[in-house]
Design an enzyme around this catalytic site. Structure first.
Site, PDB file in Angstrom:
ATOM      1  N   TYR A 109      -1.944 -12.493   9.865  1.00  0.00           N
ATOM      2  CA  TYR A 109      -1.152 -11.961   8.749  1.00  0.00           C
ATOM      3  C   TYR A 109      -0.853 -10.478   8.924  1.00  0.00           C
ATOM      4  O   TYR A 109      -1.726  -9.720   9.349  1.00  0.00           O
ATOM      5  CB  TYR A 109      -1.899 -12.160   7.427  1.00  0.00           C
ATOM      6  CG  TYR A 109      -1.130 -11.633   6.245  1.00  0.00           C
ATOM      7  CD1 TYR A 109      -0.129 -12.406   5.669  1.00  0.00           C
ATOM      8  CD2 TYR A 109      -1.363 -10.364   5.730  1.00  0.00           C
ATOM      9  CE1 TYR A 109       0.609 -11.914   4.594  1.00  0.00           C
ATOM     10  CE2 TYR A 109      -0.631  -9.871   4.665  1.00  0.00           C
ATOM     11  CZ  TYR A 109       0.354 -10.657   4.104  1.00  0.00           C
ATOM     12  OH  TYR A 109       1.084 -10.174   3.048  1.00  0.00           O
ATOM     13  N   TRP A 111       2.440  -7.122   8.336  1.00  0.00           N
ATOM     14  CA  TRP A 111       3.844  -6.712   8.267  1.00  0.00           C
ATOM     15  C   TRP A 111       4.448  -6.378   9.614  1.00  0.00           C
ATOM     16  O   TRP A 111       5.672  -6.322   9.744  1.00  0.00           O
ATOM     17  CB  TRP A 111       3.975  -5.516   7.340  1.00  0.00           C
ATOM     18  CG  TRP A 111       4.315  -5.912   5.954  1.00  0.00           C
ATOM     19  CD1 TRP A 111       3.603  -6.761   5.145  1.00  0.00           C
ATOM     20  CD2 TRP A 111       5.451  -5.497   5.205  1.00  0.00           C
ATOM     21  NE1 TRP A 111       4.230  -6.879   3.931  1.00  0.00           N
ATOM     22  CE2 TRP A 111       5.364  -6.109   3.943  1.00  0.00           C
ATOM     23  CE3 TRP A 111       6.523  -4.653   5.472  1.00  0.00           C
ATOM     24  CZ2 TRP A 111       6.320  -5.913   2.947  1.00  0.00           C
ATOM     25  CZ3 TRP A 111       7.468  -4.458   4.479  1.00  0.00           C
ATOM     26  CH2 TRP A 111       7.361  -5.087   3.229  1.00  0.00           C
TER      27      TRP A 111
HETATM   28  N1  LIG Z   1      -7.029  -3.179  -2.244  1.00  0.00           N
HETATM   29  C1  LIG Z   1      -5.809  -3.636  -1.936  1.00  0.00           C
HETATM   30  N2  LIG Z   1      -5.589  -4.201  -0.728  1.00  0.00           N
HETATM   31  C2  LIG Z   1      -4.366  -4.653  -0.424  1.00  0.00           C
HETATM   32  C3  LIG Z   1      -3.292  -4.553  -1.337  1.00  0.00           C
HETATM   33  C4  LIG Z   1      -3.548  -3.972  -2.604  1.00  0.00           C
HETATM   34  O1  LIG Z   1      -2.667  -3.879  -3.469  1.00  0.00           O
HETATM   35  N3  LIG Z   1      -4.810  -3.505  -2.859  1.00  0.00           N
HETATM   36  N4  LIG Z   1      -2.042  -5.018  -0.978  1.00  0.00           N
HETATM   37  C5  LIG Z   1      -1.997  -6.089  -0.011  1.00  0.00           C
HETATM   38  C6  LIG Z   1      -0.646  -6.370   0.461  1.00  0.00           C
HETATM   39  S1  LIG Z   1       0.518  -6.695  -0.742  1.00  0.00           S
HETATM   40  C7  LIG Z   1      -0.318  -6.465   1.778  1.00  0.00           C
HETATM   41  S2  LIG Z   1       1.244  -7.057   2.205  1.00  0.00           S
HETATM   42  C8  LIG Z   1      -1.281  -6.154   2.835  1.00  0.00           C
HETATM   43  C9  LIG Z   1      -0.658  -5.437   4.039  1.00  0.00           C
HETATM   44  O2  LIG Z   1      -1.471  -5.594   5.152  1.00  0.00           O
HETATM   45  P1  LIG Z   1      -0.880  -5.486   6.629  1.00  0.00           P
HETATM   46  O3  LIG Z   1       0.499  -6.022   6.693  1.00  0.00           O
HETATM   47  O4  LIG Z   1      -1.888  -6.076   7.551  1.00  0.00           O
HETATM   48  O5  LIG Z   1      -0.838  -3.893   6.815  1.00  0.00           O
HETATM   49  P2  LIG Z   1      -0.046  -3.021   7.875  1.00  0.00           P
HETATM   50  O6  LIG Z   1      -0.690  -1.675   7.844  1.00  0.00           O
HETATM   51  O7  LIG Z   1       1.414  -3.067   7.604  1.00  0.00           O
HETATM   52  O8  LIG Z   1      -0.389  -3.711   9.257  1.00  0.00           O
HETATM   53  C10 LIG Z   1       0.551  -3.996  10.230  1.00  0.00           C
HETATM   54  C11 LIG Z   1      -0.045  -3.655  11.582  1.00  0.00           C
HETATM   55  O9  LIG Z   1       0.866  -4.109  12.587  1.00  0.00           O
HETATM   56  C12 LIG Z   1       0.912  -3.126  13.627  1.00  0.00           C
HETATM   57  N5  LIG Z   1       2.196  -3.284  14.321  1.00  0.00           N
HETATM   58  C13 LIG Z   1       3.394  -2.748  14.009  1.00  0.00           C
HETATM   59  N6  LIG Z   1       4.340  -3.152  14.867  1.00  0.00           N
HETATM   60  C14 LIG Z   1       3.741  -3.953  15.771  1.00  0.00           C
HETATM   61  C15 LIG Z   1       4.211  -4.678  16.919  1.00  0.00           C
HETATM   62  O10 LIG Z   1       5.373  -4.667  17.261  1.00  0.00           O
HETATM   63  N7  LIG Z   1       3.284  -5.407  17.597  1.00  0.00           N
HETATM   64  C16 LIG Z   1       1.972  -5.447  17.234  1.00  0.00           C
HETATM   65  N8  LIG Z   1       1.141  -6.190  17.971  1.00  0.00           N
HETATM   66  N9  LIG Z   1       1.504  -4.765  16.167  1.00  0.00           N
HETATM   67  C17 LIG Z   1       2.378  -4.042  15.439  1.00  0.00           C
HETATM   68  C18 LIG Z   1       0.774  -1.815  12.901  1.00  0.00           C
HETATM   69  O11 LIG Z   1       0.322  -0.801  13.783  1.00  0.00           O
HETATM   70  C19 LIG Z   1      -0.235  -2.165  11.792  1.00  0.00           C
HETATM   71  O12 LIG Z   1      -1.553  -1.894  12.170  1.00  0.00           O
HETATM   72  O13 LIG Z   1      -2.343  -5.352   2.299  1.00  0.00           O
HETATM   73  C20 LIG Z   1      -2.965  -5.966   1.163  1.00  0.00           C
HETATM   74  N10 LIG Z   1      -4.161  -5.233   0.802  1.00  0.00           N
HETATM   75  N1  LIG Z   2       5.781   2.988  -0.278  1.00  0.00           N
HETATM   76  C1  LIG Z   2       5.347   1.722  -0.160  1.00  0.00           C
HETATM   77  N2  LIG Z   2       6.054   0.720  -0.737  1.00  0.00           N
HETATM   78  C2  LIG Z   2       5.610  -0.555  -0.652  1.00  0.00           C
HETATM   79  C3  LIG Z   2       4.443  -0.894   0.073  1.00  0.00           C
HETATM   80  C4  LIG Z   2       3.711   0.179   0.668  1.00  0.00           C
HETATM   81  O1  LIG Z   2       2.654  -0.028   1.299  1.00  0.00           O
HETATM   82  N3  LIG Z   2       4.195   1.457   0.529  1.00  0.00           N
HETATM   83  N4  LIG Z   2       4.062  -2.213   0.188  1.00  0.00           N
HETATM   84  C5  LIG Z   2       5.045  -3.252  -0.094  1.00  0.00           C
HETATM   85  C6  LIG Z   2       4.416  -4.552  -0.332  1.00  0.00           C
HETATM   86  S1  LIG Z   2       3.815  -5.405   0.999  1.00  0.00           S
HETATM   87  C7  LIG Z   2       4.345  -5.125  -1.549  1.00  0.00           C
HETATM   88  S2  LIG Z   2       3.681  -6.680  -1.715  1.00  0.00           S
HETATM   89  C8  LIG Z   2       4.828  -4.437  -2.764  1.00  0.00           C
HETATM   90  C9  LIG Z   2       3.759  -4.499  -3.855  1.00  0.00           C
HETATM   91  O2  LIG Z   2       4.280  -4.334  -5.099  1.00  0.00           O
HETATM   92  P1  LIG Z   2       3.275  -4.124  -6.304  1.00  0.00           P
HETATM   93  O3  LIG Z   2       2.089  -4.982  -6.151  1.00  0.00           O
HETATM   94  O4  LIG Z   2       4.014  -4.247  -7.566  1.00  0.00           O
HETATM   95  O5  LIG Z   2       2.877  -2.585  -6.039  1.00  0.00           O
HETATM   96  P2  LIG Z   2       1.608  -1.708  -6.382  1.00  0.00           P
HETATM   97  O6  LIG Z   2       2.013  -0.312  -6.075  1.00  0.00           O
HETATM   98  O7  LIG Z   2       0.396  -2.211  -5.713  1.00  0.00           O
HETATM   99  O8  LIG Z   2       1.417  -1.892  -7.932  1.00  0.00           O
HETATM  100  C10 LIG Z   2       2.417  -1.474  -8.837  1.00  0.00           C
HETATM  101  C11 LIG Z   2       1.793  -0.840 -10.042  1.00  0.00           C
HETATM  102  O9  LIG Z   2       1.118  -1.787 -10.853  1.00  0.00           O
HETATM  103  C12 LIG Z   2       0.280  -1.042 -11.726  1.00  0.00           C
HETATM  104  N5  LIG Z   2      -0.843  -1.857 -12.164  1.00  0.00           N
HETATM  105  C13 LIG Z   2      -1.983  -2.108 -11.496  1.00  0.00           C
HETATM  106  N6  LIG Z   2      -2.784  -2.909 -12.246  1.00  0.00           N
HETATM  107  C14 LIG Z   2      -2.125  -3.158 -13.399  1.00  0.00           C
HETATM  108  C15 LIG Z   2      -2.422  -3.930 -14.566  1.00  0.00           C
HETATM  109  O10 LIG Z   2      -3.472  -4.554 -14.700  1.00  0.00           O
HETATM  110  N7  LIG Z   2      -1.485  -3.946 -15.541  1.00  0.00           N
HETATM  111  C16 LIG Z   2      -0.309  -3.268 -15.432  1.00  0.00           C
HETATM  112  N8  LIG Z   2       0.569  -3.401 -16.430  1.00  0.00           N
HETATM  113  N9  LIG Z   2      -0.009  -2.542 -14.349  1.00  0.00           N
HETATM  114  C17 LIG Z   2      -0.901  -2.490 -13.350  1.00  0.00           C
HETATM  115  C18 LIG Z   2      -0.206   0.133 -10.921  1.00  0.00           C
HETATM  116  O11 LIG Z   2      -0.147   1.293 -11.712  1.00  0.00           O
HETATM  117  C19 LIG Z   2       0.697   0.162  -9.714  1.00  0.00           C
HETATM  118  O12 LIG Z   2       1.221   1.434  -9.424  1.00  0.00           O
HETATM  119  O13 LIG Z   2       5.106  -3.066  -2.485  1.00  0.00           O
HETATM  120  C20 LIG Z   2       5.897  -2.895  -1.300  1.00  0.00           C
HETATM  121  N10 LIG Z   2       6.348  -1.546  -1.254  1.00  0.00           N
HETATM  122 MO   LIG Z   3       2.566  -7.182   0.282  1.00  0.00          MO
END
Ligand SMILES: Nc1nc2c(c(=O)[nH]1)N[C@H]1C(S)=C(S)[C@@H](COP(=O)(O)OP(=O)(O)OC[C@H]3O[C@@H](n4cnc5c(=O)[nH]c(N)nc54)[C@H](O)[C@@H]3O)O[C@H]1N2
Ligand SMILES: Nc1nc2c(c(=O)[nH]1)N[C@H]1C(S)=C(S)[C@@H](COP(=O)(O)OP(=O)(O)OC[C@H]3O[C@@H](n4cnc5c(=O)[nH]c(N)nc54)[C@H](O)[C@@H]3O)O[C@H]1N2
Ligand SMILES: [Mo]
Length: 766
Positions: A109, A111
């Site tokens: 898993y 991005w």
């Molecule tokens: N506590 C907490 N944890 C969370 C979340 C949260 O809200 N709170 N959000 C979650 C969410 S929504 C998501 S989507 C995940 C994201 O989790 P990930 O998608 O695992 O996070 P990334 O840092 O985007 O990891 C992508 C990795 O791919 C590598 N990469 C980039 N390009 C390439 C390539 O071409 N080849 C290879 N082999 N590697 C490459 C990058 O260096 C990077 O280390 O995290 C989750 N974790």
């Molecule tokens: N710059 C940047 N943009 C991103 C990403 C990133 O890593 N960096 N990740 C991308 C990815 S993979 C995803 S999935 C999306 C995630 O999209 P989201 O999950 O919506 O993004 P977050 O920033 O984790 O959360 C949005 C807001 O929800 C609020 N929140 C947290 N808990 C609660 C709650 O219990 N109640 C309410 N009402 N609000 C709450 C927090 O204040 C937080 O800032 O973002 C994407 N966009």
């Molecule tokens: Mo995500």
């Protein structure tokens, strides 16, 4: 001087060139609000964090495969490519021959990077499928709960997420947008695969200028852009369902709900209403009841409900709300609220899920398919819900429930990861460290020395997009971009495609894997999917060389027809929803029949799990949301991300009241802790938070103070050392990482310096 060449990224399209050894980046001319995150990119050209040569963990090289307590603490030895490929190929052969494909976890898993061909997951899955397959993961960390509950109650996830409400409709028609979890503009900077025009800010601005009210329900004030002129309802984290029930109670008791809509388009309202009034459980979900739980006063709840009934109202629910205990409930209850208002399918009204979380959500759908690499069929049927990885590695054979199924975890011997960072994305990192000691071999392809690379046995250096040609395209993005190579590969890094091709040659699957095509051949083949569809619909369909020379291609978009929600509203018989009843399920017989205590037949308020595992009750909420200064953990070593660190540490926001109670001042190094672990961070005092709530974004690279310790402290500020590793419920088993409970104190003494971005010191063979 080299000319500017077109390229693209998750943060937007741009042109780049190298001048005097420095990568210069110019955002796409058509992008009204280019993302500052582009500024992290130049670091990938020259950072010491880049992996330059294949490397093998000493213990694995000297003693061979096997469970290893040293993973994450051992030294690495650099080896030649030929040796690295031979080791990986032999180990894959051993595991496939001895244990079969069901012992290989290839979910991988993450991005990765933009680009349709060099997409790491497509590459690794295609490669493993030719060897016999692998145990995969299903759903996402983003929307684990929503993806599972949506088809039961409203229809396919992508219909709801992508095909219903557009920004244009909001700008045109909404009078009120009630955003549970907000629409943090930082998030719309990003879209997986590309985001050539950042339009969200302007659309919100024009809706607001027309008089649309934006109501922000969030513990953080900055979850709306200033253009929204938002009204902030500062809610206690994890209590949105209580607030929604309070609103619903006002609608029902003041007869503001749309009975005709509920009768015609939904099933099960009366069962739900009996819960709302307390007839079925003895607790009436009045605004007073809601207020005591969610911290928003009773009169505000009443007024809000009346205003919502009186206006063209859009209810939006963010991803973040469902990335928490019982995350299915706010998704479902938001749907019920919108159904009671009766505006689903009306222009600018109804329900939208995750609008604003990604840059292209709410843009118009494309009319043509995008290029994708065929991954072939996976012969292994077994899977895990993605966020159950530590459970799987720690408890092979253990039973678990998922979406009505009684399942068992597989016994994994080999883990293969390309394009993701589990030590970024997973919860309870001390538990994940224990889990990562269990497999016999862990192989990682990475561009940089992430924590996941540091916990692997064999690390293969991958190029970034800057080092290769590719095609940039994303759902909802009307521009396809020729991503042209801008720099030579860093060190000895190879494209994932080249790495897998080399392995496939050793394993006898090269012909099937490569189809005798070079990477450049593949780009033309992939491009043809879109070109053919353009030609078939009578549109201009340039050949590959013309597209490549021009650098971009505008793709046609569908008109804004309101999507499946409008079609259902217009004719509920002809355009049935893809739910069991064909209607919106306020009561789901299917979910009820699973017999789960933590997700029953209609949306309910479930109190959050008690958090008193330690000696003390843990009083403060910690919001672990997405970082504004980077995408997840990617390029945490880049300039924009590093500029936000304080003396090298991640910033933690805390309300001045909570800080004063603990003698914490702006800039202090603080220690956050709970029953699972602890981390250091740098305190930033801020009134943009509700008192009692702190915020520490995800993505600071995990740096254990002592990598051999059973319970490690992260001295850099990664919140996942604190979050809890349990599923949302037995229905979806989604990630619950958004929220946790912690205590905080000023760090006494001299804090250890952050060293995570210092070059790796390699060992030599003994
Ligand atoms: N506590 C907490 N944890 C969370 C979340 C949260 O809200 N709170 N959000 C979650 C969410 S929504 C998501 S989507 C995940 C994201 O989790 P990930 O998608 O695992 O996070 P990334 O840092 O985007 O990891 C992508 C990795 O791919 C590598 N990469 C980039 N390009 C390439 C390539 O071409 N080849 C290879 N082999 N590697 C490459 C990058 O260096 C990077 O280390 O995290 C989750 N974790
Ligand atoms: N710059 C940047 N943009 C991103 C990403 C990133 O890593 N960096 N990740 C991308 C990815 S993979 C995803 S999935 C999306 C995630 O999209 P989201 O999950 O919506 O993004 P977050 O920033 O984790 O959360 C949005 C807001 O929800 C609020 N929140 C947290 N808990 C609660 C709650 O219990 N109640 C309410 N009402 N609000 C709450 C927090 O204040 C937080 O800032 O973002 C994407 N966009
Ligand atoms: Mo995500």
């Amino acid at each position: 001087m080299t000319p500017f060449k077109t390229h693209s990224s998750h943060w937007g399209a741009f042109s780049g060139r190298v001048r005097d050894g420095v990568l210069e980046i110019r955002p796409h001319a058509c992008d009204p609000h280019p993302s500052p995150l582009l500024g992290n990119l130049p670091a990938s050209a020259d950072s010491p964090m880049r992996i330059r040569r294949p490397a093998v963990r000493r213990g694995w090289l000297e003693h061979g495969p096997g469970a290893a307590a040293a993973r994450g603490a051992d030294e690495f030895i650099e080896v030649e490519w030929d040796e690295a490929l031979a080791l990986v190929a032999a180990e894959l052969r051993r595991v496939y021959d001895t244990h079969g494909p069901q012992a290989v976890f290839g979910g991988s898993y993450g991005w990765a990077s933009a680009g349709r061909f060099h997409h790491a997951q497509s590459q690794v899955h295609r490669f493993l499928n030719l060897l016999g397959g692998y145990v995969k993961s299903v759903n996402t960390y983003s929307s684990g709960a929503a993806m599972v509950i949506m088809p039961h109650v409203l229809g396919p996830y992508d219909h709801v997420e992508r095909k219903s409400v557009t920004w244009d409709a909001i700008a045109r028609s909404s009078q009120m947008v009630v955003a549970f979890g907000g629409m943090a503009i930082k998030n719309a900077d990003v879209h997986g695969g590309g985001n050539s025009a950042h339009i969200v800010r302007d659309r919100i601005g024009s809706a607001s200028a027309r008089g649309c009210r934006f109501i922000l329900v969030s513990p953080l004030r900055d979850d709306f852009p200033p253009e929204a002129n938002g009204e902030w309802l500062s809610i206690i984290p994890g209590t949105d369902v209580a607030l929604m029930l309070g609103i619903a109670h006002v609608l029902a008791t003041e007869h503001l709900h749309d009975r005709a809509f509920l009768d015609r388009y939904t099933v099960g309202y009366l069962t739900f209403e009996a819960y709302l009034t307390g007839a079925s459980d003895g607790v009436e979900k009045t605004p007073d009841w809601a207020s005591a739980l969610c911290g928003i006063d009773t009169e505000t709840i009443r007024t809000l409900a009346r205003d919502m009934a009186r206006s063209r109202t859009l209810v939006t629910v963010s991803h973040s709300l469902q990335r928490a205990d019982h995350g299915e409930q706010p998704v479902w209850m938001g749907i019920v609220l919108a159904a009671m208002l009766g505006q689903m399918g009306l222009d600018g009204g109804g329900y939208a899920y995750s609008l604003g979380a990604l840059g292209n959500t709410g843009k118009h759908d494309l009319t043509v398919p995008l290029p994708t690499l065929d991954q072939f069929r996976n012969p292994v049927a077994d899977f895990i819900p993605v966020a159950r990885i530590a459970d799987m590695l720690l408890q092979p054979g253990a039973p678990y429930a998922y979406n009505g199924q009684a399942r068992r975890y597989p016994d994994i011997k080999l883990v293969y990861w390309a394009g993701g960072n589990p030590f970024h994305h997973h919860q309870d990192l001390n538990r994940l460290r224990a889990a990562f000691r269990r497999p016999e071999t862990i192989i990682v392809h990475e561009t940089a020395w992430t924590s996941s690379a540091r916990h692997a046995d064999i690390v293969l250096p991958a190029t970034t997009t800057l080092e290769r040609d590719d095609i940039g395209a994303a759902s909802g993005d009307p521009l396809m971009i020729a991503m042209k190579q801008l720099i030579a590969p860093v060190g000895e890094a190879r494209d994932d495609y080249a790495i897998f091709s080399g392995l496939a040659r050793l394993l006898g699957t090269a012909e099937a894997f490569t189809e005798n095509r070079s990477a450049r051949d593949w780009l033309a083949v992939l491009y043809d999917t879109t070109r053919k569809a353009l030609a078939a619909s009578g549109q201009e369909a340039p050949d590959f060389e013309t597209f490549w020379a021009g650098g971009e291609l505008a793709l046609p978009v569908k008109p804004d027809t309101g999507g499946p929600a409008r079609a259902f509203r217009d004719d509920p018989h002809a355009s049935l929803l893809a739910t069991p009843s064909g209607k919106i399920e306020i009561f789901s017989q299917t979910i009820e029949s699973f017999g789960y205590e933590d997700c029953q037949g209609h949306p309910r308020w479930y109190p959050p799990h008690a958090e008193a595992e330690g000696a003390n009750p843990v009083p403060l909420h910690l919001v672990c949301n997405q970082p504004h200064q980077r995408l997840h953990s990617q390029l945490d070593y880049g300039a924009v991300s590093r500029a936000t660190k304080i003396a090298g540490r991640e910033a933690l926001r805390i309300h001045p009241i909570d800080a004063a109670a603990r003698g914490i001042q702006d800039g202090d190094v603080v220690r956050l802790f709970n029953a699972r672990g602890s981390c250091l961070a740098a305190a930033v005092l801020s009134e943009a938070l509700r008192p009692g709530v702190m915020q520490l974004a995800t993505g600071a690279w995990f740096e254990p103070h002592d990598p051999t310790a059973e319970e490690a402290t992260c001295i850099h500020g990664n919140p996942n050392i604190l979050t809890r590793d349990i599923g949302t419920s037995q229905l979806a088993q989604g990630c619950t990482g958004q929220l946790t409970r912690v205590e905080i104190e000023r760090f006494a003494g001299t804090p250890p310096p952050v060293r995570i971005f210092e070059p790796i010191r390699f060992a030599h063979r003994s």
